[in-house]
Design an enzyme around this catalytic site. Sequence first.
Site, PDB file in Angstrom:
ATOM      1  N   GLY A 104      27.198  53.697  75.788  1.00  0.00           N
ATOM      2  CA  GLY A 104      26.166  53.303  75.125  1.00  0.00           C
ATOM      3  C   GLY A 104      25.744  51.981  74.913  1.00  0.00           C
ATOM      4  N   ASN A 105      24.704  51.623  73.869  1.00  0.00           N
ATOM      5  CA  ASN A 105      24.690  50.207  73.569  1.00  0.00           C
ATOM      6  C   ASN A 105      24.331  50.044  72.115  1.00  0.00           C
ATOM      7  OD1 ASN A 105      21.447  50.634  72.954  1.00  0.00           O
ATOM      8  ND2 ASN A 105      21.645  51.398  75.128  1.00  0.00           N
ATOM      9  N   ARG A 106      24.232  48.905  71.670  1.00  0.00           N
ATOM     10  CA  ARG A 106      24.054  48.603  70.364  1.00  0.00           C
ATOM     11  C   ARG A 106      22.457  48.456  69.754  1.00  0.00           C
ATOM     12  NH1 ARG A 106      29.009  46.900  68.803  1.00  0.00           N
ATOM     13  NH2 ARG A 106      30.263  45.522  70.579  1.00  0.00           N
ATOM     14  N   SER A 107      21.734  49.108  70.300  1.00  0.00           N
ATOM     15  CA  SER A 107      20.363  49.153  69.860  1.00  0.00           C
ATOM     16  C   SER A 107      20.455  49.683  68.645  1.00  0.00           C
ATOM     17  CB  SER A 107      19.353  49.695  70.927  1.00  0.00           C
ATOM     18  OG  SER A 107      18.172  49.974  70.313  1.00  0.00           O
TER      19      SER A 107
END
Length: 232
Positions: free
Chosen positions: A33-36
């Site tokens: 995933g990512n930190r958005s």
Amino acid sequence: ERDDAIPRDLEGRRVVVSAGGTREPLDPVRFLGNRSSGKQGFALARLAAQRGARVTLIAGNTIGLDAPASVELVHVTTAEQLRVAVDKHATGADAVIMAAAVADFRPVNVAAAKIKKGAGEPNSIELTKTEDILAGLVQARRDGRLTGTAIVGFAAETGDEHGDVLTYARAKLKRKGCDLLVVNAVGEGKAFEVDHNDGWLLGADGTEQALDHGSKALLASRVLDALGPLLR
Ligand code: CTP
Ligand code: CA
């Protein structure tokens, strides 16, 4: 800002906004995933609705934001699910704003059961590229499968020894072929950092507008202001 100070310039328009980060599963309990946070996309959806648009907000993972009032909220997890939802809702929309942080790669294999330590444990994860949703929208419009829809992309750039934020952003706008690119200058060590500007709005027509540091609601209003003239 008082409600009655918000223009109703998007009355009768239909706007699709994607927000948050996608998650690509590795097994039933793990993902890439990512930190958005989803905050910028949610701010855009909220303001577009306040300005009169019928809004569909397609959200990946966010930090637990409240659903904006009077907005149709669609939840997705993976980049592929996001692509399917965006393509579906883009049909007939006046604008699509791709604020989501979409995974560029996903694991080739998704284990049906939890990956365990011990025999058969993996030492690397094989990845494959996801489809570029934004580029797909632009292609669909070129092919005539999508008509009358303005397309807005986002880019977070740091710049490096080969080029500054704007150089990369201009190249990305060309490559993506969208009508408007919202550029956020992120990270430390920017070679040509400007003190008080956090980004730029780059138009396909060559217009470039600096975005002063400000709230995500303020950025949203700048983006929607720039979108207006692009609507048919
Ligand atoms: N985007 C998309 N589909 C993808 C990846 C990105 O629609 N698979 C969209 C994002 O929502 C954003 C824009 O493309 O609006 C730019 O994303 P960005 O990650 O900056 O661009 P990339 O082309 O993925 O380039 P980079 O190698 O810099 O990540
Ligand atoms: Ca990317």
